[in-house]
Design a protein around this motif. Structure first.
Motif, PDB file in Angstrom:
ATOM      1  N   GLN A 131      11.127   2.844  53.605  1.00  0.00           N
ATOM      2  CA  GLN A 131      10.271   2.696  52.432  1.00  0.00           C
ATOM      3  C   GLN A 131       8.862   3.158  52.789  1.00  0.00           C
ATOM      4  N   VAL A 132       8.221   3.829  51.874  1.00  0.00           N
ATOM      5  CA  VAL A 132       6.830   4.227  52.034  1.00  0.00           C
ATOM      6  C   VAL A 132       6.050   3.608  50.885  1.00  0.00           C
ATOM      7  N   GLU A 133       5.102   2.754  51.238  1.00  0.00           N
ATOM      8  CA  GLU A 133       4.292   2.083  50.217  1.00  0.00           C
ATOM      9  C   GLU A 133       3.384   3.097  49.522  1.00  0.00           C
ATOM     10  N   PRO A 134       3.311   3.071  48.209  1.00  0.00           N
ATOM     11  CA  PRO A 134       2.392   3.963  47.490  1.00  0.00           C
ATOM     12  C   PRO A 134       0.961   3.759  47.977  1.00  0.00           C
ATOM     13  N   GLU A 135       0.220   4.830  48.082  1.00  0.00           N
ATOM     14  CA  GLU A 135      -1.187   4.840  48.489  1.00  0.00           C
ATOM     15  C   GLU A 135      -1.412   4.373  49.929  1.00  0.00           C
ATOM     16  N   SER A 136      -0.343   4.268  50.716  1.00  0.00           N
ATOM     17  CA  SER A 136      -0.485   3.913  52.130  1.00  0.00           C
ATOM     18  C   SER A 136      -0.830   5.168  52.927  1.00  0.00           C
ATOM     19  N   ARG A 155      -2.621  -3.704  57.360  1.00  0.00           N
ATOM     20  CA  ARG A 155      -1.861  -4.011  56.138  1.00  0.00           C
ATOM     21  C   ARG A 155      -2.418  -5.267  55.495  1.00  0.00           C
ATOM     22  N   GLU A 196       8.200  10.365  53.986  1.00  0.00           N
ATOM     23  CA  GLU A 196       9.103   9.987  52.913  1.00  0.00           C
ATOM     24  C   GLU A 196      10.210   9.101  53.443  1.00  0.00           C
ATOM     25  N   SER A 197      10.778   8.314  52.547  1.00  0.00           N
ATOM     26  CA  SER A 197      11.957   7.537  52.878  1.00  0.00           C
ATOM     27  C   SER A 197      13.037   8.491  53.386  1.00  0.00           C
ATOM     28  N   ASP A 219      -1.084  -7.863  54.272  1.00  0.00           N
ATOM     29  CA  ASP A 219      -0.453  -9.112  54.704  1.00  0.00           C
ATOM     30  C   ASP A 219      -0.774  -9.433  56.167  1.00  0.00           C
ATOM     31  N   ALA A 229       2.128   7.468  52.985  1.00  0.00           N
ATOM     32  CA  ALA A 229       2.311   8.215  51.743  1.00  0.00           C
ATOM     33  C   ALA A 229       1.291   9.340  51.630  1.00  0.00           C
ATOM     34  N   GLU A 230       0.061   9.063  52.040  1.00  0.00           N
ATOM     35  CA  GLU A 230      -1.005  10.059  51.931  1.00  0.00           C
ATOM     36  C   GLU A 230      -0.740  11.302  52.780  1.00  0.00           C
TER      37      GLU A 230
END
Length: 74
Positions: free
Chosen positions: A4-9, A69, A17-18, A71, A12-13
């Motif tokens: 998974q690639v978090e949007p705006e991470s 991150r 890609e997954s 969290d 992703a930048e």
């Protein structure tokens, strides 16, 4: 393998890609998810890392600036 690639991470930048298979960070081989986490934890927020990955049988590299991150913020 990236699941998974978090949007705006940062991932992703730079276009990860997954399904991409990360095989190295800064010329250090990555052979497991544990090794990947260990290599990332050795670096701090703001550090740049060169990520080598395989997508569709082709090897590529990207440079990413690491961030904390949400969290993991104290």
């Amino acid at each position: 393998m990236v699941t998974q690639v978090e949007p705006e991470s940062p991932a992703a930048e730079v276009g990860l890609e997954s399904g991409d298979l990360i095989v190295g960070i800064d010329d250090e081989p990555i052979t497991s998810s544990t090794a990947l986490v260990g290599q990332v934890r050795e670096r701090g927020a703001g550090d740049e890392a060169t990520i080598a990955y395989i997508r569709d049988g082709e090897r590529a590299e990207v440079t990413v600036t690491l961030v904390t991150r949400p969290d993991e913020e104290g």
